[in-house]
Design an enzyme around this catalytic site. Structure first.
Site, PDB file in Angstrom:
ATOM      1  N   ASP A  31       0.873  -1.169   0.000  1.00 21.81           N
ATOM      2  CA  ASP A  31       0.000   0.000   0.000  1.00 21.81           C
ATOM      3  C   ASP A  31       0.921   1.234   0.000  1.00 21.81           C
ATOM      4  O   ASP A  31       2.152   1.136   0.078  1.00 21.81           O
ATOM      5  CB  ASP A  31      -0.954  -0.035   1.206  1.00 21.81           C
ATOM      6  CG  ASP A  31      -2.221   0.777   0.938  1.00 21.81           C
ATOM      7  OD1 ASP A  31      -2.166   1.707   0.102  1.00 21.81           O
ATOM      8  OD2 ASP A  31      -3.257   0.513   1.567  1.00 21.81           O
TER       9      ASP A  31
HETATM   10  C1  NOJ Z   1      -4.171   3.790   0.365  1.00 26.56           C
HETATM   11  C2  NOJ Z   1      -5.344   2.859   0.444  1.00 26.56           C
HETATM   12  O1  NOJ Z   1      -5.244   2.082   1.616  1.00 26.56           O
HETATM   13  C3  NOJ Z   1      -5.495   1.927  -0.736  1.00 26.56           C
HETATM   14  O2  NOJ Z   1      -6.735   1.277  -0.642  1.00 26.56           O
HETATM   15  C4  NOJ Z   1      -5.379   2.684  -2.016  1.00 26.56           C
HETATM   16  O3  NOJ Z   1      -5.559   1.805  -3.112  1.00 26.56           O
HETATM   17  C5  NOJ Z   1      -4.009   3.340  -2.054  1.00 26.56           C
HETATM   18  N1  NOJ Z   1      -3.926   4.299  -0.952  1.00 26.56           N
HETATM   19  C6  NOJ Z   1      -3.722   4.048  -3.366  1.00 26.56           C
HETATM   20  O4  NOJ Z   1      -4.467   5.207  -3.474  1.00 26.56           O
END
Ligand code: NOJ
Length: 705
Positions: free
Chosen positions: A265
């Site tokens: 993430d």
């Molecule tokens: C953080 C989030 O937890 C995730 O779900 C998302 O896809 C990413 N950021 C990218 O934006």
């Protein structure tokens, strides 16, 4: 003669330097100030089209296709001349916005969820996006957690079934089609178990619960061929997932045989330092790659340290190459080596076309759950009654989109007020958008029925938006009480990203239509249901608690050793059951369930049997009934839930129609992970229900011998 081996994964791999190999594992933000320089130096594999870590709650720049094609050109003109993959969080629709995922889960309709995936992929790919970070498959048992909005709710079976539908819709027949994208099963794993519902928080999950509750949706996603998996931010019992070899390399890649790409993430590799399991970015890079994280999103541990780590022998070349192979495979599957650019005119006939809007309307209609309908107040008779539409959400437009709507436009969504105006019905009065309570109450007095639109602003749910109080936002319950105090019927239309505490609301509402955040076509869906143009068919994918003190509140709890004795596991100040249980929802008809018949009472390993009921629509209108199969493993070597959803079918019934509904029961529906983490079915008895929700109905017994 052309070389048949050219542009195979192995051929490409053989011509990359270690630095270029590392480059394939790096995902940078489109807003990275050094983007062009990095692309020119061949050290970027993919680009995320987001400007900030919590893009889902913020206004982001729209995607500029010409810019993406220009960046792609630079990549292809620089060594190693490999195309970039463009990724974006296209979560529940691109230009045509569908209900938030928990709303889509409330449809209990695999086909609609699949079509929703198809629409978002068509629109997203036409905009130059190859890869989307959806579906979110986190089991969400705590409505304080704002990301429950992005989930399919509390149940492993429902989440697995709908996740699979969404993935097949997004990925289509072939990823190289200009109508498909790569999907991403996220967040692997246990993220929804954040303590206290506070986003990113510590989780404590025993291995048995991890495998039986949190793993099934990911297992199904892998089976469905999902192209990517995102590791979650959280730690589990002392180990951050991003650095956990057992969970990623062993369980996901080896045991479940996942062959696609695993990405971190946002900045989660660097965050291993904050977790306190690393002291340097170099150590973090080492830990994450060995754990099985193929692509690092945004932070720069791989970029700065991986090459060195490989040269020094700390990271084995074969580990690096395994990750690079997965990324190259993704690029080949997307057809980017032959077609790296997206045609500029693809979107013209695609964005928000009538077909897409119709599917979004069906999805919104089927997502809404009728929670209360005292004296059968709904549906209203559109011409006969003098109706007032009011409330803080009556004029809401983009607020109907919900969290993670990066590309929907305010000008492309109607409010309830807009839609009602377009009906040109002289008996519906639209209350003012600024609520002066004194004037409002006078209007309530002057009408026969009030429709009051209440609910949460989308920025009250989603990432980083956890709450400690599940009441309606400030002032709304008070307003409802005053409106009801006038003494006339009140219909509450409720928009929300999470279950709320409705214990008091339901005392003052004659009807409650729970509408989630329903997307582009939400206003029409809501009005169609209110006036009976459609009959509600949504069912809750998550239990509604009686209060925050009831959390966690889920239907598939364990029995305890003292369920019926004088020492039951209850509260002494309140019922411990859910206010509205998992699977619940009303319609405008009555459907009668017959007793269950089993094709055999005993089952041996490998055999299948059928459980059937007949279903009769005894009411006045056609309905779609969600028929739910629950099973309890009554005797097993480990404790098992009191019941678990193991099948569902959404069936259409005309008035007076009777149909037979059957479920096939095989070993897989009776199996679970035991104390040795083996997927087993054990002899003993099972209870079986076929019911309209998780608390109703009589069971029959089945012996597994
Ligand atoms: C953080 C989030 O937890 C995730 O779900 C998302 O896809 C990413 N950021 C990218 O934006």
């Amino acid at each position: 003669m052309s070389n048949p081996k050219k542009n195979t994964v192995e051929e490409i791999l053989s011509r990359l330097t270690v630095k270029e190999k590392v480059g394939q594992l790096i995902q940078i933000s489109i807003k990275d100030p050094d983007l062009i320089e990095k692309v020119k130096s061949g050290t970027v594999g993919t680009v995320i089209l987001a400007e900030s870590p919590t893009a889902g709650n913020e206004v982001q720049d729209k995607v500029l296709l010409s810019e993406l094609n220009a960046i792609q050109k630079i990549a292809l003109e620089s060594s190693p001349a490999l195309p970039l993959v463009f990724a974006r969080d296209v979560i529940h629709g691109h230009r045509t916005v569908f209900p938030i995922p928990i709303g889509q889960a409330a449809t209990w309709n695999r086909d609609l969820v699949k079509k929703g995936g198809e629409v978002l992929a068509k629109e997203g790919r036409a905009n130059g996006i190859h890869w989307t970070f959806t579906p979110m498959l986190d089991i969400a048992r705590d409505p304080r957690w704002g990301r429950i909005a992005e989930s399919y709710g509390e149940d492993p079976f429902l989440s697995a079934a709908l996740g699979e539908a969404c993935i097949t819709g997004i990925e289509g027949q072939s990823l190289s089609d200009t109508t498909s994208m790569i999907a991403c099963a996220k967040h692997y794993i246990g993220y929804g178990a954040a303590e206290g519902g506070r986003d990113y928080n510590t989780t404590e999950i025993g291995e048995n619960t991890l495998r039986n509750i949190y793993l099934p949706p990911f297992k199904s996603a892998v089976k469905a061929g999902v192209g990517s998996v995102m590791a979650s931010f959280n730690e589990i019992s002392g180990s951050p997932v991003t650095g956990n070899q057992d969970l990623i390399r062993r369980l996901l890649k080896e045991e479940l045989c996942f062959e696609g790409v695993v990405l971190s993430d946002w900045e989660a590799v660097a965050e291993l330092l904050f977790h306190g399991v690393c002291e340097s970015m170099e150590e973090a890079a080492n830990l994450a790659l060995n754990a099985g994280i193929d692509i690092e999103m945004v932070s720069t541990c791989y970029e700065k340290h991986l090459e060195k780590l490989v040269h020094s022998g700390s990271v084995k070349l074969e580990i690096l190459e395994d990750s690079v192979r997965r990324v190259l495979e993704m690029k080949l599957k997307l057809g980017l080596l032959e077609n790296p650019y997206t045609a500029e005119n693809l979107g013209v006939d695609v964005y928000l076309n009538e077909h897409h809007k119709k599917i979004a309307l069906d999805s919104a209609t089927e997502s809404m759950v009728l929670l209360e309908n005292k004296n059968n107040l709904l549906p209203l008779e559109i011409e006969l009654q003098k109706i007032l539409l009011t409330g803080p959400m009556a004029h809401a437009r983009e607020e109907l989109f919900g969290t993670w709507t990066l590309d929907g436009k305010k000008s492309e969504v109607e409010s309830l007020a807009d839609f009602c105006k377009s009906l040109q019905a002289s008996n519906i009065t639209i209350g003012e958008s600024v609520l002066h309570s004194d004037r409002l109450l006078k209007e309530v007095l002057d009408h026969e029925i009030t429709l009051i639109a209440l609910g949460e602003h989308p920025q009250r749910s989603g990432e980083m938006n956890s709450v400690s109080d599940l009441s309606l936002p400030a002032g709304q319950l008070d307003l409802l009480k005053k409106v009801k105090g006038i003494g006339k019927p009140v219909v509450v239309l409720l928009f929300s990203g999470r279950p709320l505490d409705l214990s008091e609301v339901r005392l003052y509402a004659d009807a409650i239509l729970w509408a989630w955040h329903p997307g582009t076509m939400g206003a029409q869906a809501c009005i169609d249901l209110t006036f009976g143009i459609e009959s509600p068919s949504g069912r809750l994918p998550v239990s509604f608690p009686r209060s925050v003190g009831h959390l966690p509140c889920y239907y598939n709890y364990k029995n305890t050793g003292r369920p019926h004795t004088r020492f039951p596991s209850n509260y002494i100040d309140s019922l411990s059951s859910a206010l509205y249980p998992f699977g619940y929802g009303l319609s405008y008809s009555k459907v009668k369930y017959s007793p269950i018949s089993l094709s055999k009472q005993e089952k041996k390993k490998g055999e299948t049997l059928t459980a059937s009921i007949s279903l009769t629509n005894t009411g006045p209108v056609a309905v779609q009934e969600v028929v739910q199969l629950y099973i309890r493993d009554s005797k097993s070597s480990m404790t098992r839930p009191v019941k678990e959803l193991k099948g569902f079918q959404k069936r259409f019934l005309s008035p007076n129609e009777t149909v037979t509904v059957s479920f096939t029961i095989d070993d897989s529906l009776l199996s679970y992970y035991n104390h040795e983490n083996k997927w087993v079915v054990e002899s003993g008895s099972f209870e079986i229900w076929i019911a309209p929700d998780s608390v109703t109905g009589e069971s029959v017994s089945l012996d597994f011998i």
